[in-house]
Design a protein around this motif. Structure first.
Motif, mmCIF file in Angstrom:
data_model
loop_
_atom_site.group_PDB
_atom_site.id
_atom_site.type_symbol
_atom_site.label_atom_id
_atom_site.label_comp_id
_atom_site.label_asym_id
_atom_site.label_seq_id
_atom_site.Cartn_x
_atom_site.Cartn_y
_atom_site.Cartn_z
ATOM 1 N N ALA A 4 2.653 -33.407 -14.731
ATOM 2 C CA ALA A 4 3.073 -32.129 -14.138
ATOM 3 C C ALA A 4 4.590 -32.012 -14.221
ATOM 4 N N ILE A 5 5.066 -30.897 -14.787
ATOM 5 C CA ILE A 5 6.510 -30.651 -14.842
ATOM 6 C C ILE A 5 6.788 -29.310 -14.168
ATOM 7 N N ASP A 6 7.392 -29.369 -12.993
ATOM 8 C CA ASP A 6 7.707 -28.142 -12.253
ATOM 9 C C ASP A 6 9.218 -27.975 -12.145
ATOM 10 N N GLY A 7 9.616 -26.783 -11.731
ATOM 11 C CA GLY A 7 11.040 -26.555 -11.512
ATOM 12 C C GLY A 7 11.360 -25.076 -11.566
ATOM 13 N N PRO A 8 12.606 -24.728 -11.183
ATOM 14 C CA PRO A 8 12.997 -23.312 -11.180
ATOM 15 C C PRO A 8 13.157 -22.744 -12.589
ATOM 16 N N SER A 9 13.421 -21.434 -12.664
ATOM 17 C CA SER A 9 13.540 -20.731 -13.944
ATOM 18 C C SER A 9 14.642 -21.310 -14.825
ATOM 19 N N ALA A 10 14.320 -21.404 -16.102
ATOM 20 C CA ALA A 10 15.287 -21.816 -17.132
ATOM 21 C C ALA A 10 15.922 -23.184 -16.874
ATOM 22 N N SER A 11 15.190 -24.054 -16.189
ATOM 23 C CA SER A 11 15.749 -25.375 -15.892
ATOM 24 C C SER A 11 15.561 -26.346 -17.056
ATOM 25 N N GLY A 12 14.806 -25.927 -18.060
ATOM 26 C CA GLY A 12 14.571 -26.799 -19.213
ATOM 27 C C GLY A 12 13.154 -27.340 -19.240
ATOM 28 N N LYS A 13 12.283 -26.791 -18.402
ATOM 29 C CA LYS A 13 10.896 -27.278 -18.318
ATOM 30 C C LYS A 13 10.151 -27.145 -19.646
ATOM 31 N N SER A 14 10.248 -25.944 -20.230
ATOM 32 C CA SER A 14 9.451 -25.673 -21.433
ATOM 33 C C SER A 14 9.829 -26.592 -22.581
ATOM 34 N N THR A 15 11.119 -26.674 -22.856
ATOM 35 C CA THR A 15 11.587 -27.509 -23.954
ATOM 36 C C THR A 15 11.195 -28.960 -23.697
ATOM 37 N N THR A 16 11.361 -29.382 -22.454
ATOM 38 C CA THR A 16 11.033 -30.767 -22.111
ATOM 39 C C THR A 16 9.533 -31.010 -22.248
ATOM 40 N N ALA A 17 8.743 -30.108 -21.672
ATOM 41 C CA ALA A 17 7.284 -30.293 -21.708
ATOM 42 C C ALA A 17 6.772 -30.309 -23.149
ATOM 43 N N LYS A 18 7.322 -29.401 -23.971
ATOM 44 C CA LYS A 18 6.907 -29.326 -25.366
ATOM 45 C C LYS A 18 7.242 -30.649 -26.088
ATOM 46 N N GLY A 19 8.468 -31.116 -25.861
ATOM 47 C CA GLY A 19 8.916 -32.348 -26.521
ATOM 48 C C GLY A 19 8.113 -33.563 -26.067
ATOM 49 N N VAL A 20 7.839 -33.633 -24.762
ATOM 50 C CA VAL A 20 7.074 -34.771 -24.226
ATOM 51 C C VAL A 20 5.659 -34.756 -24.818
ATOM 52 N N ALA A 21 5.060 -33.565 -24.868
ATOM 53 C CA ALA A 21 3.698 -33.455 -25.408
ATOM 54 C C ALA A 21 3.678 -33.869 -26.886
ATOM 55 N N GLU A 22 4.708 -33.466 -27.625
ATOM 56 C CA GLU A 22 4.767 -33.844 -29.042
ATOM 57 C C GLU A 22 4.917 -35.354 -29.202
ATOM 58 N N ARG A 23 5.816 -35.924 -28.400
ATOM 59 C CA ARG A 23 6.046 -37.379 -28.494
ATOM 60 C C ARG A 23 4.783 -38.165 -28.169
ATOM 61 N N LEU A 24 4.015 -37.669 -27.191
ATOM 62 C CA LEU A 24 2.824 -38.406 -26.759
ATOM 63 C C LEU A 24 1.570 -37.970 -27.520
ATOM 64 N N GLY A 25 1.701 -36.915 -28.312
ATOM 65 C CA GLY A 25 0.551 -36.406 -29.078
ATOM 66 C C GLY A 25 -0.526 -35.814 -28.179
ATOM 67 N N ILE A 26 -0.099 -35.093 -27.130
ATOM 68 C CA ILE A 26 -1.076 -34.499 -26.204
ATOM 69 C C ILE A 26 -0.820 -32.990 -26.051
ATOM 70 N N THR A 27 -1.699 -32.311 -25.322
ATOM 71 C CA THR A 27 -1.618 -30.851 -25.169
ATOM 72 C C THR A 27 -0.465 -30.430 -24.239
ATOM 73 N N HIS A 28 0.163 -29.306 -24.591
ATOM 74 C CA HIS A 28 1.217 -28.736 -23.738
ATOM 75 C C HIS A 28 0.737 -27.379 -23.215
ATOM 76 N N LEU A 29 0.737 -27.217 -21.907
ATOM 77 C CA LEU A 29 0.316 -25.938 -21.336
ATOM 78 C C LEU A 29 1.458 -25.291 -20.547
ATOM 79 N N ASP A 30 1.929 -24.144 -21.068
ATOM 80 C CA ASP A 30 3.007 -23.389 -20.422
ATOM 81 C C ASP A 30 2.367 -22.373 -19.471
ATOM 82 N N THR A 31 2.299 -22.728 -18.191
ATOM 83 C CA THR A 31 1.590 -21.849 -17.248
ATOM 84 C C THR A 31 2.405 -20.590 -16.928
ATOM 85 N N GLY A 32 3.741 -20.676 -17.106
ATOM 86 C CA GLY A 32 4.580 -19.491 -16.899
ATOM 87 C C GLY A 32 4.203 -18.401 -17.896
ATOM 88 N N ALA A 33 3.862 -18.813 -19.122
ATOM 89 C CA ALA A 33 3.466 -17.845 -20.151
ATOM 90 C C ALA A 33 2.219 -17.087 -19.697
#
Ligand code: C5P
Length: 214
Positions: A4-33
């Motif tokens: 779970a990656i939470d935080g306020p707007s534009a804190s870097g969540k999306s970029t971080t979550a995307k990168g972490v998911a890529e590194r681990l080879g797992i699904t990334h879900l952007d719930t803000g979208a």
């Protein structure tokens, strides 16, 4: 595994979550979208933000999914770009404060992450959607740095905005997201806080991957 990656707007969540998911080879879900897509749908259907009955009706028939490029689709249309406009950004907090919207989104989020290793990012992942997540992170960054990041995002899609305007939009959204009754933005007690103000994208991803690999 649920991260779970939470935080306020534009804190870097999306970029971080995307990168972490890529590194681990797992699904990334952007719930803000997802909340943005609902907001876009409500605006395009000319439904008033106070018209709970029409919003409930709209939600009954809603279809949201992500394609293989992680673009979001709403009722058969790719809305990945449309959900990033200023109009959607300035209305999304009001829409996501509605319990009826949250209930529906949480159901879809849990369904998508079911039986999957998944990194979910949002405001209430570690507190409400997956309170028993394996790892919880809370990402923060200085307000001005966040606004500068958003300005770059807007430039990419050809939207004109100013730093002052974005600072006030982010402040406003944070205030609404943190003060609402339904699932407010709050750091889960067991979440690890990461300040990305002075970190590069690679560094913020590495920090999280390191903790998980431990
Ligand atoms: O992450 P992003 O800035 O795209 O999220 C847009 C808005 O969606 C937030 O300001 C918040 O109002 C809402 N949101 C939410 N719960 C989530 C994710 C986003 O209420 N889990």
């Amino acid at each position: 595994m649920i991260i779970a990656i939470d935080g306020p707007s534009a804190s870097g969540k999306s970029t971080t979550a995307k990168g972490v998911a890529e590194r681990l080879g797992i699904t990334h879900l952007d719930t803000g979208a997802m909340y943005r897509a609902v907001t876009l749908g409500i605006i395009e259907s000319n439904i008033g933000l106070n018209d709970n009955e029409s919003i409930s009706e709209f939600l009954k028939n809603i279809e949201i999914h992500f394609d293989s490029l992680n673009d979001i689709w709403l009722n058969g249309h790719n809305v990945a770009e449309k959900i990033r406009t200023t109009e959607v950004s300035s209305n999304v907090s009001a829409v996501s404060a509605l319990p009826v919207v949250r209930q529906k989104m949480v159901l879809i989020q849990r369904f998508i992450a079911k039986d999957k290793h998944c990194v979910l990012e949002g405001r209430d992942i570690g507190t409400v959607v997956f309170p028993n997540a394996d790892y919880k992170f809370f990402i923060v960054a200085d307000l001005e740095i966040r606004a500068k990041r958003r300005l770059l995002d807007f430039e990419k899609i050809g939207e004109i905005s100013s730093l002052t305007e974005l600072i006030s939009d982010i402040e406003n959204r944070d205030r609404l997201d943190s003060s609402r009754d339904a699932s407010p933005l709050v750091q889960a007690k067991d979440a690890i806080s990461i300040d990305t103000s002075k970190l590069t994208i690679d560094e913020q991803i590495e920090k999280i991957v390191e903790i998980i690999n431990k």
